[in-house]
Design an enzyme around this catalytic site. Structure first.
Site, mmCIF file in Angstrom:
data_model
loop_
_atom_site.group_PDB
_atom_site.id
_atom_site.type_symbol
_atom_site.label_atom_id
_atom_site.label_comp_id
_atom_site.label_asym_id
_atom_site.label_seq_id
_atom_site.Cartn_x
_atom_site.Cartn_y
_atom_site.Cartn_z
ATOM 1 N N TYR A 1 -83.051 -2.465 -75.131
ATOM 2 C CA TYR A 1 -82.663 -3.530 -76.051
ATOM 3 C C TYR A 1 -83.482 -4.768 -75.709
ATOM 4 O O TYR A 1 -83.189 -5.461 -74.737
ATOM 5 C CB TYR A 1 -81.166 -3.771 -75.851
ATOM 6 C CG TYR A 1 -80.508 -4.706 -76.838
ATOM 7 C CD1 TYR A 1 -80.000 -4.220 -78.041
ATOM 8 C CD2 TYR A 1 -80.364 -6.048 -76.557
ATOM 9 C CE1 TYR A 1 -79.354 -5.058 -78.940
ATOM 10 C CE2 TYR A 1 -79.731 -6.897 -77.451
ATOM 11 C CZ TYR A 1 -79.222 -6.392 -78.647
ATOM 12 O OH TYR A 1 -78.590 -7.223 -79.534
ATOM 13 N N SER B 1 -80.551 -17.729 -73.946
ATOM 14 C CA SER B 1 -79.317 -17.866 -74.719
ATOM 15 C C SER B 1 -79.574 -18.085 -76.209
ATOM 16 O O SER B 1 -78.839 -17.589 -77.054
ATOM 17 C CB SER B 1 -78.519 -19.063 -74.198
ATOM 18 O OG SER B 1 -78.186 -18.878 -72.847
ATOM 19 N N GLY C 1 -83.311 -4.417 -69.413
ATOM 20 C CA GLY C 1 -83.174 -3.339 -68.441
ATOM 21 C C GLY C 1 -83.720 -2.041 -69.023
ATOM 22 O O GLY C 1 -83.574 -1.774 -70.223
ATOM 23 N N GLN D 1 -55.662 -17.299 -44.511
ATOM 24 C CA GLN D 1 -56.248 -16.070 -45.056
ATOM 25 C C GLN D 1 -55.498 -15.674 -46.334
ATOM 26 O O GLN D 1 -56.112 -15.372 -47.355
ATOM 27 C CB GLN D 1 -56.157 -14.947 -43.998
ATOM 28 C CG GLN D 1 -56.993 -13.712 -44.291
ATOM 29 C CD GLN D 1 -58.464 -13.860 -43.862
ATOM 30 O OE1 GLN D 1 -58.891 -14.914 -43.403
ATOM 31 N NE2 GLN D 1 -59.225 -12.798 -44.027
ATOM 32 N N GLY E 1 -68.092 -12.668 -39.901
ATOM 33 C CA GLY E 1 -69.505 -12.334 -39.761
ATOM 34 C C GLY E 1 -69.869 -10.969 -40.316
ATOM 35 O O GLY E 1 -70.909 -10.805 -40.961
ATOM 36 N N THR F 1 -74.314 -14.792 -66.532
ATOM 37 C CA THR F 1 -75.416 -15.293 -67.349
ATOM 38 C C THR F 1 -75.641 -14.433 -68.587
ATOM 39 O O THR F 1 -75.891 -14.945 -69.666
ATOM 40 C CB THR F 1 -76.711 -15.345 -66.494
ATOM 41 O OG1 THR F 1 -76.406 -15.978 -65.254
ATOM 42 C CG2 THR F 1 -77.798 -16.110 -67.193
ATOM 43 N N GLU G 1 -75.078 -11.795 -71.806
ATOM 44 C CA GLU G 1 -74.105 -11.758 -72.896
ATOM 45 C C GLU G 1 -73.443 -13.113 -73.110
ATOM 46 O O GLU G 1 -72.235 -13.211 -73.347
ATOM 47 C CB GLU G 1 -73.033 -10.694 -72.638
ATOM 48 C CG GLU G 1 -73.493 -9.280 -72.863
ATOM 49 C CD GLU G 1 -73.873 -9.064 -74.333
ATOM 50 O OE1 GLU G 1 -74.994 -8.561 -74.544
ATOM 51 O OE2 GLU G 1 -73.085 -9.395 -75.229
#
Lengths: 664, 664
Positions: free
Chosen positions: B135, B144, B177, B330, B401, B422, B424
């Site tokens: 596409y 955009s 893609g 947490q 870590g 970002t 669609e």
């Protein structure tokens, strides 16, 4: 297209002297000149090329880092660089390497914790890099809690040796940079056992590898802990794993400045005050805050320049589209980060002063300000690194889709930066330490003990608990006194509210645990106040250069007003300001965005970053982004051939409906 | 240690039927069974191994993806999988590949925009993968703003062909893609030019590569755009660049369902309503929201399990340290994300219903709800993807870590997810569309036009502008009516305030631009209300299973109360709730954390993820983290030898002071 400056119109808009701002950013003319000269030296030397870094497989990447580190050392010797210049050179090479740990942790540990004899023995070897050292503290099962380390160092009086041992899998040393493949020596932290008694965690100099053939010594298992976040990034570093199987070292390799083990195996404290270690801690945290302003300013520089280059929507009658930097949504995300980069720079500068001040006090055996200094540096480390990590990712998003390409530089900048939120004290653990200090300060307010330094405002707690902001209109929010009072009142009220809630618990520790999330918020309020007040203090100094101070005032306003907007819940809920005043502050913030807009490109030019150091096509100085992006694409290994590897095995059989017969 | 479940005690604590919750999460028993079966099929097949992915160089990585895609297709055929099963299989293979675009964009574009004849010609080829399509919309200089595309398709009546051309460098197709190395065909978006007139952007089917040898056709330049963020991640995909040099295609390859070009070159609209494209848009966005709940739940599953395994501090008398999941700091970061994963799941389920509803309405030529549906799906896409991207990174930090190691799975999960913010529709651009809809709704409130669907609450704007919350004590914040009223009042007041500020501008577009940042905040408030209300609606349904509904009520409470706390500035500034009520809400939130704590592991078990799909040592089902981390380290390429490549060239000369002579 070479030589054309696509941002020239932007640069013409600047309303201040960019060269003067460069000096302000660097801290002094001398600092600017050294940075400028060394950064250009690195940028101009093809041996330091880094644009291929995100494409290299791990082994090649690592070998390349070894090459650069050796070459950098060679140049440092050839050019007879000073210590300052050498350190700048490593900085501009901009690639994590074993040398960071050797110079940044191994050498300082021996200097800080070794006796005079130990320093005389080991430092000359380290200074010439005849040995390469690292700092082996964290273990597979133990990070923040140093007291939980499991590695043992048992004194054997028969042979006058320590036996270093890893009793469990979780006691494997894990994470130390430079440990896996390069270091010949390490300062190893282990529980000292004398005469069957656990004396707590101490440091020991341990040789890991044979100096002739680099093989691990008997009883020592060494390796790399594997791939880390991101392309390039920290994968240039051999963060390592290390296990000991009853490894013997001479007694004089325990670092004995503060405590000793005698020939007879007796454990003793020296008369050197333990508080001296705090000096090192302040130094390390000051470095981290300075690094935060560097990392954030790089990201901001990239996002700002590309926001001026990039155009989207808003085309009128077929004319060019609007520069995205002109959109208020872009400004409201980008400009507070630009302001933060400057804010962190100045608070880092102040921390540098604080380090000198603390060092002098420690030498005079004055430990009175240590708790405040400890809380302040812990809080600033946490605040600046968290904001920088989030800020880099925000800058990436502000570049739209292209920010996702490695050639934008932002993915690697993010991946290489985020560990700063975890190392040298997890950011949340540090904020809890700040909160503990705040609660102690509040509890002592009645005792006549006067809060000092960054917590001095608590001395005016009665006033701060009941004051109402004087802001009547938007421009009032440019007055430092109004701003400081609002930030002080908010911080004081949040601390006092926590203290009051804590007092409802029979067991204070239980209360502290239960209210931890609120306490963290109070600590953040306190730390934001510090950054705001240091920025304001900076502006009370004489700052030369046409329009420079004016620009910094605008940035300072954006910094505190964007915080005030983001945290308006704190300010309004504690009645420090009214909803109407919050709305006025927001109006003023928008006005400041318009003021900074024409200066934006010049304000990032003032960082004086070379295109090499920036490492970003989107952020390149001349703004000629698209041809460079297009050209860079073809360098990807996938483009070595038109037809990809795997076409004959996997694509063609698919297209030709011959998968059944294909070997998959 | 195999077979031991280190989390068994945690699992025993659960106060609800985990199997019943699995059905709720999956959406239905059928959906659960398909997912369960296919995920185990993938996990059990060594061909789908992915634990080496973050270590592979780009070319090997890509070739491996081609192999998996071909093998997956082979298995789909061999096992005669249904469309649903095949799509699940691709989902659990969990590796971005050209097939995503072929099935997800190329085929739907032909279905949605092709005429019946075009569908009959192209779809059978695509269904059998005799052609592979992508596409091709975005360009190097244009993301955009689709209307800004530069590629041209000029009709040549002499030959009955279109000439596809890239007139500038910035018109190069960039990002699609599957385009760079695999696709044989593309749907290309280009400006249609007939008789010298620009008819706007249309779609064209263009063959890119020769089906015999895969070479690009004459006039076509194709390549990969280079390395992207993260290890593994989207580097398995050949996002591509494409340039056309006057490439001719037959006239019948313009997608002509909605508009046509005749043999004579006349441009015409068909009578098919243009609004039909909205159906596809709702479908795509619903998929994105469902993907958000998947990605966030994976991260939460990893962080929750490891938070129960990991211990830090709090050791009493030499006993074990405290599980980090027991710390309130947490919990206050982790549990809102757990609740968000469930919230996004249910709002995604509702969007699925909305899609069916809209499709039926469109077929009946009822376009009345389209603006509301458009705004709602745009907003939910933006809200869920932003929260998920941030949430994954937060989960990584919550693992300390070790979250920075690729073997934790979190770095790749983050890197592969973030583009969703970002693509669609950029998330900020989408929120501005929502804001535009909100402003229109407010402006029409007096006209008798009744707001429908998710904006229906605006019909009660008079009440919502003056109501005061009834919450008297903490548990009142568990009452849906009180919660909904607070969220509705906040959203309504923020929209109305924006509308009032807008009315002060002579030029409404200027006002919209100036106030954009505030408008975005109003849009967020509206979208959060939608998610909260859909979660509450879900709980008004019958939900079987012991204790299941109760747990979901706790999660729902955590979801809205954590939002209320985070955005308390909005709620208090608009006087929807008082500071006292905000504080009560926060007390209730803490109480809910304690309630969810014993159920936390079971609540992530309910996602039913295999260790293969999860792809994380920290999140492994049995909690046996440390031996697995230790073992995995040795697989790194750097550990192939004790002495690293480069030792003889770079390390030894350094140690031996022989750099001067070394060739560097």
């Amino acid at each position: 297209m070479e030589g054309v400056d696509y941002l020239v119109d932007e640069r013409k808009k600047a309303q201040f002297d960019v060269d003067a701002m460069k000096i302000v950013w660097a801290g002094s003319r001398h600092a600017f000149e050294v940075s400028d000269r060394i950064s250009k030296l690195v940028a101009g030397d093809p041996a330091f090329r880094k644009d291929d870094r995100t494409m290299l497989p791990r082994k090649e990447l690592f070998k390349n880092t070894l090459r650069k580190a050796a070459y950098a050392w060679k140049r440092i010797i050839e050019l007879r660089l000073s210590e300052e210049e050498a350190s700048k050179l490593r900085f501009y090479v901009d690639e994590p390497a074993f040398t960071d740990l050797h110079w940044g942790m191994f050498v300082p540990a021996i200097k800080g914790q070794g006796t005079d004899e130990q320093q005389q023995k080991w430092l000359p070897l380290a200074y010439k890099m005849q040995i390469i050292g690292c700092y082996a503290q964290t273990e597979l099962g133990h990070g923040s809690n140093v007291q939980g380390l499991e590695t043992t160092a048992t004194f054997d009086p028969k042979t006058d040796e320590f036996i270093i041992h890893s009793p469990t899998l979780t006691s494997s040393k894990w994470w130390p940079g430079g440990l896996g493949k390069v270091s010949t020596h390490a300062v190893v932290y282990a529980r000292l056992i004398t005469d069957g008694k656990d004396q707590g965690v101490h440091g020991f100099i341990v040789q890991l590898r044979n100096l002739e053939d680099h093989n691990p010594l008997p009883g020592i298992t060494l390796g790399d802990i594997g791939t880390k976040f991101g392309n390039g990034a920290y994968n240039t570093m051999d963060n390592g794993v290390l296990r000991f199987d009853h490894v013997r070292i001479p007694r004089d390799q325990m670092l004995m400045r503060v405590s000793q083990v005698t020939r007879e195996g007796k454990y003793m404290q020296s008369d050197v005050p333990r508080q001296l270690v705090y000096g090192t801690m302040v130094y390390v945290r000051q470095t981290i805050v300075a690094d935060a302003s560097c990392a954030l300013s790089r990201a901001v520089c990239i996002a700002t320049r590309y926001s001026a280059v990039r155009r989207q929507f808003g085309s009128q009658n077929g004319g060019p589209e609007t520069q995205v930097i002109d959109y208020k949504t872009q400004q409201s995300r980008l400009f507070p980060l630009l302001a933060s980069a400057y804010a962190f720079r100045f608070v880092g500068e102040w921390l540098n002063w604080l380090y000198t001040d603390v060092t002098q006090k420690l030498q005079a055996n004055d430990f009175s300000t240590l708790p405040e200094v400890h809380a302040c540096t812990a809080g600033l480390k946490s605040l600046t690194t968290s904001a920088t990590a989030d800020g880099i990712e925000e800058c990436r998003k502000l570049c739209g889709g292209h920010g996702y390409l490695c050639s934008s530089g932002l993915p690697e900048l993010f991946a290489v930066y985020v560990p700063a939120c975890t190392y040298e004290g997890d950011n949340i653990v540090l904020l809890l330490q700040v909160a503990r200090f705040l609660m102690k300060t509040v509890s002592q307010l009645g005792t006549g003990k006067k809060p000092v330094g960054t917590i001095a405002y608590m001395g005016r707690v009665k006033y701060l608990m009941q004051c109402r902001s004087d802001a009547q209109n938007a421009v009032d929010w440019l007055k430092p006194s109004i701003v400081l009072e609002a930030f002080e009142a908010r911080a004081a009220r949040m601390s006092v509210a926590c203290a009051q809630n804590l007092s409802k618990f029979a067991n204070p520790e239980e209360g502290f645990a239960e209210l931890a999330a609120d306490l963290v918020e109070a600590a953040v309020a306190h730390c934001q106040l510090i950054v705001v007040s240091k920025f304001i203090e900076k502006l009370q100094q004489d700052i030369p250069g046409k329009g420079v101070k004016k620009q910094l005032e605008v940035l300072c306003g954006i910094y505190y007003l964007s915080l005030l907007h983001k945290y308006q819940g704190d300010f309004i809920a504690t009645s420090c300001i009214s909803p109407k005043q919050a709305s006025l502050a927001n109006d003023q913030l928008r006005a400041l965005y318009s003021q900074v807009r024409p200066n934006a490109i010049a304000l990032v030019d003032a960082f004086n970053y070379t295109d090499h150091y920036l490492g970003s096509i989107l952020g390149c100085y001349d703004g000629n982004v698209y041809p460079k992006l297009y050209e860079a694409a073809w360098k990807d290994p996938l483009n070595e051939s038109d037809i990809p590897d795997g076409y004959h095995e996997y694509i063609r059989p698919l297209l030709k409906q011959q998968l059944r017969a294909a070997r998959l």
